[in-house]
Design a protein around this motif. Structure first.
Motif, PDB file in Angstrom:
ATOM      1  N   CYS A 112       0.811  -1.358  -0.205  1.00  0.00           N
ATOM      2  CA  CYS A 112      -0.026   0.068  -0.035  1.00  0.00           C
ATOM      3  C   CYS A 112       1.003   1.201  -0.056  1.00  0.00           C
ATOM      4  N   PHE A 113       1.747   1.361   1.000  1.00  0.00           N
ATOM      5  CA  PHE A 113       2.782   2.369   1.025  1.00  0.00           C
ATOM      6  C   PHE A 113       3.684   3.026  -0.209  1.00  0.00           C
ATOM      7  N   HIS A 114       3.915   1.717  -0.880  1.00  0.00           N
ATOM      8  CA  HIS A 114       4.721   2.089  -2.270  1.00  0.00           C
ATOM      9  C   HIS A 114       3.712   2.657  -3.269  1.00  0.00           C
ATOM     10  N   VAL A 115       2.462   2.791  -3.338  1.00  0.00           N
ATOM     11  CA  VAL A 115       1.490   3.427  -4.169  1.00  0.00           C
ATOM     12  C   VAL A 115       1.201   4.701  -3.892  1.00  0.00           C
ATOM     13  N   ILE A 116       1.573   5.142  -2.426  1.00  0.00           N
ATOM     14  CA  ILE A 116       1.085   6.474  -2.098  1.00  0.00           C
ATOM     15  C   ILE A 116       2.356   7.600  -2.459  1.00  0.00           C
ATOM     16  N   SER A 117       1.782   8.416  -3.056  1.00  0.00           N
ATOM     17  CA  SER A 117       2.621   9.565  -3.487  1.00  0.00           C
ATOM     18  C   SER A 117       3.524  10.223  -2.345  1.00  0.00           C
ATOM     19  N   GLU A 118       4.650  10.650  -2.849  1.00  0.00           N
ATOM     20  CA  GLU A 118       5.606  11.223  -1.867  1.00  0.00           C
ATOM     21  C   GLU A 118       4.910  12.489  -1.206  1.00  0.00           C
ATOM     22  N   THR A 119       3.992  13.362  -1.920  1.00  0.00           N
ATOM     23  CA  THR A 119       3.054  14.388  -1.324  1.00  0.00           C
ATOM     24  C   THR A 119       2.311  13.754  -0.233  1.00  0.00           C
ATOM     25  N   ASP A 120       1.683  12.759  -0.238  1.00  0.00           N
ATOM     26  CA  ASP A 120       0.760  12.093   0.572  1.00  0.00           C
ATOM     27  C   ASP A 120       1.249  11.139   1.706  1.00  0.00           C
ATOM     28  N   ARG A 121       2.591  10.928   1.568  1.00  0.00           N
ATOM     29  CA  ARG A 121       3.091   9.806   2.371  1.00  0.00           C
ATOM     30  C   ARG A 121       3.143  10.386   4.071  1.00  0.00           C
ATOM     31  N   PRO A 122       3.238  11.677   4.145  1.00  0.00           N
ATOM     32  CA  PRO A 122       3.198  12.105   5.671  1.00  0.00           C
ATOM     33  C   PRO A 122       1.837  11.954   6.286  1.00  0.00           C
ATOM     34  N   GLN A 123       0.858  12.171   5.450  1.00  0.00           N
ATOM     35  CA  GLN A 123      -0.412  11.732   5.906  1.00  0.00           C
ATOM     36  C   GLN A 123      -0.593  10.491   6.167  1.00  0.00           C
ATOM     37  N   TYR A 124      -0.048   9.719   5.251  1.00  0.00           N
ATOM     38  CA  TYR A 124      -0.238   8.087   5.688  1.00  0.00           C
ATOM     39  C   TYR A 124       0.277   7.757   7.027  1.00  0.00           C
ATOM     40  N   VAL A 125       1.471   8.311   7.189  1.00  0.00           N
ATOM     41  CA  VAL A 125       2.233   8.013   8.586  1.00  0.00           C
ATOM     42  C   VAL A 125       1.403   8.738   9.511  1.00  0.00           C
ATOM     43  N   ASN A 126       1.030   9.881   9.450  1.00  0.00           N
ATOM     44  CA  ASN A 126       0.177  10.387  10.546  1.00  0.00           C
ATOM     45  C   ASN A 126      -1.139  10.044  10.812  1.00  0.00           C
ATOM     46  N   GLU A 127      -1.879   9.173   9.890  1.00  0.00           N
ATOM     47  CA  GLU A 127      -2.854   8.269  10.152  1.00  0.00           C
ATOM     48  C   GLU A 127      -2.509   6.960  11.009  1.00  0.00           C
ATOM     49  N   LEU A 128      -1.256   6.318  10.654  1.00  0.00           N
ATOM     50  CA  LEU A 128      -0.952   5.101  11.293  1.00  0.00           C
ATOM     51  C   LEU A 128      -0.578   5.760  13.005  1.00  0.00           C
ATOM     52  N   GLU A 158      16.363   5.470   3.693  1.00  0.00           N
ATOM     53  CA  GLU A 158      16.214   6.765   3.787  1.00  0.00           C
ATOM     54  C   GLU A 158      14.887   7.112   4.044  1.00  0.00           C
ATOM     55  N   VAL A 159      13.890   6.730   3.175  1.00  0.00           N
ATOM     56  CA  VAL A 159      12.610   7.078   3.211  1.00  0.00           C
ATOM     57  C   VAL A 159      11.901   6.924   4.567  1.00  0.00           C
ATOM     58  N   VAL A 160      12.023   5.530   4.971  1.00  0.00           N
ATOM     59  CA  VAL A 160      11.515   4.717   6.461  1.00  0.00           C
ATOM     60  C   VAL A 160      12.026   5.967   7.599  1.00  0.00           C
ATOM     61  N   ASP A 161      13.635   6.250   7.658  1.00  0.00           N
ATOM     62  CA  ASP A 161      13.882   6.961   8.690  1.00  0.00           C
ATOM     63  C   ASP A 161      13.187   8.320   8.522  1.00  0.00           C
ATOM     64  N   ARG A 162      13.195   9.124   7.113  1.00  0.00           N
ATOM     65  CA  ARG A 162      12.737  10.322   6.998  1.00  0.00           C
ATOM     66  C   ARG A 162      11.078  10.302   7.641  1.00  0.00           C
ATOM     67  N   LEU A 163      10.389   9.445   7.080  1.00  0.00           N
ATOM     68  CA  LEU A 163       8.963   9.658   7.412  1.00  0.00           C
ATOM     69  C   LEU A 163       8.407   9.048   8.761  1.00  0.00           C
ATOM     70  N   PHE A 164       9.109   7.958   9.075  1.00  0.00           N
ATOM     71  CA  PHE A 164       8.478   7.089  10.248  1.00  0.00           C
ATOM     72  C   PHE A 164       9.574   7.230  11.660  1.00  0.00           C
ATOM     73  N   GLY A 165      10.733   8.174  11.534  1.00  0.00           N
ATOM     74  CA  GLY A 165      11.782   8.052  12.342  1.00  0.00           C
ATOM     75  C   GLY A 165      11.235   8.795  13.734  1.00  0.00           C
ATOM     76  N   GLU A 166      10.432   9.630  13.630  1.00  0.00           N
ATOM     77  CA  GLU A 166       9.803  10.521  14.643  1.00  0.00           C
ATOM     78  C   GLU A 166       9.051   9.818  15.563  1.00  0.00           C
ATOM     79  N   ALA A 167       8.208   8.889  15.058  1.00  0.00           N
ATOM     80  CA  ALA A 167       7.037   8.329  15.784  1.00  0.00           C
ATOM     81  C   ALA A 167       7.277   6.871  16.223  1.00  0.00           C
ATOM     82  N   PHE A 168       8.254   6.142  15.495  1.00  0.00           N
ATOM     83  CA  PHE A 168       8.571   4.898  15.256  1.00  0.00           C
ATOM     84  C   PHE A 168      10.068   4.426  15.613  1.00  0.00           C
TER      85      PHE A 168
END
Length: 200
Positions: A112-128, A158-168
């Motif tokens: 699922c995550f890999h079909v979400i655009s770079e623009t929308d990925r922060p919102q995906y993480v926020n929802e999780l 790099e992507v995982v650390d940048r987007l998920f690193g603060e909360a995970f």
């Protein structure tokens, strides 16, 4: 990724791409290492035709399967009925999950995550972050390689650390092959990571 997901499922075309007859080896191994706690709720985000949600229900999880496509959920419901398990199928968007806050102990994301655009990925993480309990675990898998002709957005360390690193907190980012019925020989070059929601 600009695709009419419901049309792909309604036409049966999904079987030519990502459908699979059995739960993925990586999910089976993951569950073998940590069986479902009593009453644990699992979310299969972008559950598609339901194969992995059904497996999680068979292992004792209370499972919620969320997908954009009503046609996918109809297929999934039929498969769950045939397997003799109950899954709570919900039509919805991964960017606005139809779940209560801090209600989930496990999240499964196979593609699922890999079909979400770079623009929308922060919102995906926020929802999780919103729906996962502190200490909840996520099994994330997605495309490994950068390819301008590919419909997928890369999942890398790099992507995982940048987007998920603060909360995970995370384990190692490891290479896997995502196998589908139509592509048993080669599969999709992917990465896998286990993430744990921070907090008490």
């Amino acid at each position: 990724m600009d695709r009419d997901w419901d049309e792909v499922y309604a036409s049966g075309d999904f079987q030519n791409y990502w459908d699979f007859a059995y739960p993925s080896p990586e999910l089976v191994a993951f569950v073998a290492g940590q069986p479902a706690p009593k009453g644990a709720v699992a979310l299969d985000v972008g559950c598609g035709a339901g194969r992995e949600a059904i497996f999680l229900a068979e292992q004792g999880y209370q499972v919620i399967g969320v997908d954009l496509s009503p046609s996918a959920l109809k297929i999934a419901e039929g498969r769950a009925s045939k397997a003799g398990v109950t899954v709570d199928w919900r039509q919805g968007n991964a960017l606005d999950l139809p779940l209560d806050d801090q209600s989930v102990s496990l999240v499964n994301d196979r593609g699922c995550f890999h079909v979400i655009s770079e623009t929308d990925r922060p919102q995906y993480v926020n929802e999780l972050v919103r729906v996962m309990k502190p200490g909840a675990v996520m099994l994330l898998r997605g495309c490994r390689e950068e390819n301008p002709e590919s419909p997928f957005v890369r999942v890398s360390e790099e992507v995982v650390d940048r987007l998920f690193g603060e909360a995970f907190d995370r384990g190692p980012v490891l290479p896997v092959q995502l196998i589908a019925n139509a592509h048993k020989e080669e599969g999709l070059n992917a990465n896998l990571v286990i993430l744990r929601r921070k907090g008490e």
